[in-house]
Design an enzyme around this catalytic site. Sequence first.
Site, mmCIF file in Angstrom:
data_model
loop_
_atom_site.group_PDB
_atom_site.id
_atom_site.type_symbol
_atom_site.label_atom_id
_atom_site.label_comp_id
_atom_site.label_asym_id
_atom_site.label_seq_id
_atom_site.Cartn_x
_atom_site.Cartn_y
_atom_site.Cartn_z
ATOM 1 N N GLY A 50 -46.828 -64.959 24.351
ATOM 2 C CA GLY A 50 -46.648 -66.334 24.798
ATOM 3 C C GLY A 50 -47.933 -67.117 24.721
ATOM 4 O O GLY A 50 -48.261 -67.728 23.709
ATOM 5 N N ARG A 51 -48.711 -67.047 25.815
ATOM 6 C CA ARG A 51 -49.861 -67.936 25.956
ATOM 7 C C ARG A 51 -50.891 -67.823 24.855
ATOM 8 O O ARG A 51 -51.545 -68.811 24.530
ATOM 9 C CB ARG A 51 -50.499 -67.709 27.333
ATOM 10 C CG ARG A 51 -49.645 -68.285 28.434
ATOM 11 C CD ARG A 51 -50.028 -67.767 29.769
ATOM 12 N NE ARG A 51 -49.633 -66.381 29.936
ATOM 13 C CZ ARG A 51 -49.865 -65.655 31.024
ATOM 14 N NH1 ARG A 51 -50.512 -66.193 32.034
ATOM 15 N NH2 ARG A 51 -49.457 -64.412 31.112
ATOM 16 N N LYS A 111 -38.395 -66.993 22.238
ATOM 17 C CA LYS A 111 -37.825 -66.614 23.531
ATOM 18 C C LYS A 111 -37.823 -67.824 24.464
ATOM 19 O O LYS A 111 -38.849 -68.446 24.696
ATOM 20 C CB LYS A 111 -38.638 -65.477 24.145
ATOM 21 C CG LYS A 111 -38.084 -64.982 25.464
ATOM 22 C CD LYS A 111 -38.721 -63.660 25.864
ATOM 23 C CE LYS A 111 -39.949 -63.770 26.712
ATOM 24 N NZ LYS A 111 -39.736 -64.310 28.062
ATOM 25 N N ASP A 160 -33.894 -65.368 27.637
ATOM 26 C CA ASP A 160 -34.405 -64.415 28.631
ATOM 27 C C ASP A 160 -34.088 -64.919 30.035
ATOM 28 O O ASP A 160 -34.945 -65.445 30.731
ATOM 29 C CB ASP A 160 -35.923 -64.258 28.421
ATOM 30 C CG ASP A 160 -36.524 -63.174 29.298
ATOM 31 O OD1 ASP A 160 -35.756 -62.350 29.832
ATOM 32 O OD2 ASP A 160 -37.758 -63.145 29.429
ATOM 33 N N PRO A 218 -19.999 -57.952 37.928
ATOM 34 C CA PRO A 218 -19.655 -57.714 36.525
ATOM 35 C C PRO A 218 -18.900 -58.862 35.853
ATOM 36 O O PRO A 218 -19.209 -59.240 34.715
ATOM 37 C CB PRO A 218 -18.793 -56.441 36.593
ATOM 38 C CG PRO A 218 -19.317 -55.723 37.798
ATOM 39 C CD PRO A 218 -19.674 -56.786 38.787
ATOM 40 N N THR A 272 -42.719 -55.580 35.549
ATOM 41 C CA THR A 272 -44.094 -55.055 35.575
ATOM 42 C C THR A 272 -44.907 -55.621 36.743
ATOM 43 O O THR A 272 -46.007 -55.166 37.010
ATOM 44 C CB THR A 272 -44.816 -55.338 34.244
ATOM 45 O OG1 THR A 272 -44.493 -56.658 33.844
ATOM 46 C CG2 THR A 272 -44.409 -54.374 33.180
ATOM 47 N N HIS A 319 -28.166 -60.762 36.593
ATOM 48 C CA HIS A 319 -27.904 -59.702 37.574
ATOM 49 C C HIS A 319 -26.910 -60.301 38.571
ATOM 50 O O HIS A 319 -27.278 -61.070 39.457
ATOM 51 C CB HIS A 319 -29.211 -59.309 38.282
ATOM 52 C CG HIS A 319 -29.065 -58.131 39.196
ATOM 53 N ND1 HIS A 319 -30.146 -57.450 39.697
ATOM 54 C CD2 HIS A 319 -27.976 -57.509 39.695
ATOM 55 C CE1 HIS A 319 -29.726 -56.450 40.481
ATOM 56 N NE2 HIS A 319 -28.408 -56.482 40.491
ATOM 57 N N ASP A 320 -25.632 -59.955 38.406
ATOM 58 C CA ASP A 320 -24.597 -60.560 39.250
ATOM 59 C C ASP A 320 -23.396 -59.626 39.220
ATOM 60 O O ASP A 320 -23.471 -58.534 38.643
ATOM 61 C CB ASP A 320 -24.263 -61.965 38.706
ATOM 62 C CG ASP A 320 -23.792 -62.913 39.807
ATOM 63 O OD1 ASP A 320 -22.985 -62.486 40.657
ATOM 64 O OD2 ASP A 320 -24.225 -64.077 39.820
ATOM 65 N N ARG A 340 -51.772 -58.774 23.414
ATOM 66 C CA ARG A 340 -52.949 -59.635 23.245
ATOM 67 C C ARG A 340 -53.731 -59.201 22.012
ATOM 68 O O ARG A 340 -53.909 -57.995 21.799
ATOM 69 C CB ARG A 340 -53.894 -59.522 24.455
ATOM 70 C CG ARG A 340 -53.306 -60.022 25.763
ATOM 71 C CD ARG A 340 -53.170 -61.542 25.776
ATOM 72 N NE ARG A 340 -52.684 -62.038 27.047
ATOM 73 C CZ ARG A 340 -51.393 -62.186 27.367
ATOM 74 N NH1 ARG A 340 -50.456 -61.854 26.506
ATOM 75 N NH2 ARG A 340 -51.041 -62.686 28.538
ATOM 76 N N LYS A 396 -32.355 -62.859 32.288
ATOM 77 C CA LYS A 396 -32.276 -61.646 33.139
ATOM 78 C C LYS A 396 -31.107 -61.692 34.122
ATOM 79 O O LYS A 396 -31.280 -61.732 35.339
ATOM 80 C CB LYS A 396 -33.592 -61.454 33.896
ATOM 81 C CG LYS A 396 -34.804 -61.265 32.987
ATOM 82 C CD LYS A 396 -36.057 -60.924 33.782
ATOM 83 C CE LYS A 396 -37.270 -60.743 32.897
ATOM 84 N NZ LYS A 396 -37.770 -61.992 32.293
#
Length: 229
Positions: A203-204, A30, A57, A64, A112, A61-62, A174, A59
């Site tokens: 990720g981490r 990703k 990734d 159409p 989240t 949002h604009d 995790r 994301k």
Amino acid sequence: MPKLCVALDTDKDTALRILDRLSDYPLVFKVGHRLFIPEGRSIVERIKVKGFELFLDLKFHDIPNTVALAVKAAEELGVDYLTLHSLGGKEMLERASSEAKAVKLLGVSILTSHDEGYLGFLRTRFRSIRDMVLYLARVSLDAGLQGVVCSGEEVGELKESLGRDFEVVVPGIRLRKENSQDQKRVLTPKEALRRGADMLVMGREILGSPRPEAVVEEVLRDISHYERT
Ligand code: C5P
């Protein structure tokens, strides 16, 4: 079969080192703003040339039309998974899915990092984040998206209400719960798989491990064990 996705939220040198060390495993990588802004096409090509799947990734949002053009550009770049904000609305999601051929579109519902206070900020009539997430997932499915990104808390309910073919991607994974860092709610790979996750994003815990191979092997073992039971 569920997949393991490694979030490359890091600099180019670390990303390239991880790609080399993990080149023998069937993984999705990703790439988000942190790496895509400075490295763009070159990092994408390094991932694809090694035969990995690519999850971009960003994301979107604009309006159409702008999002449809971005989806088309991602398609041409060879992206396998791409994120859009479901809050962008029905028309934005539908236009995006009409441009998507090979790329799978994933809707992001409510981040989240938001809690119930966000409902007041939006002045919405939804009574809970959970209700709003379920609604946005349904809108995403109806608009032709292939899946959603959601927290471990929502995955079971989403799988149940939206059907098995709609993919649910779960970050905040995790190996051991005490390593949660800034994630408020984490699940172990086994818990996420049991609830129906189709892709686990880590990720981490992988990037920061002295032996990323060992972490990846442990999760892939959980995935293959889960598939057999
Ligand atoms: O390092 P860590 O395993 O916490 O990384 C999780 C990844 O999943 C990050 O790339 C983060 O941006 C992403 N993500 C998340 N929570 C969401 C959506 C995406 O942690 N709700």
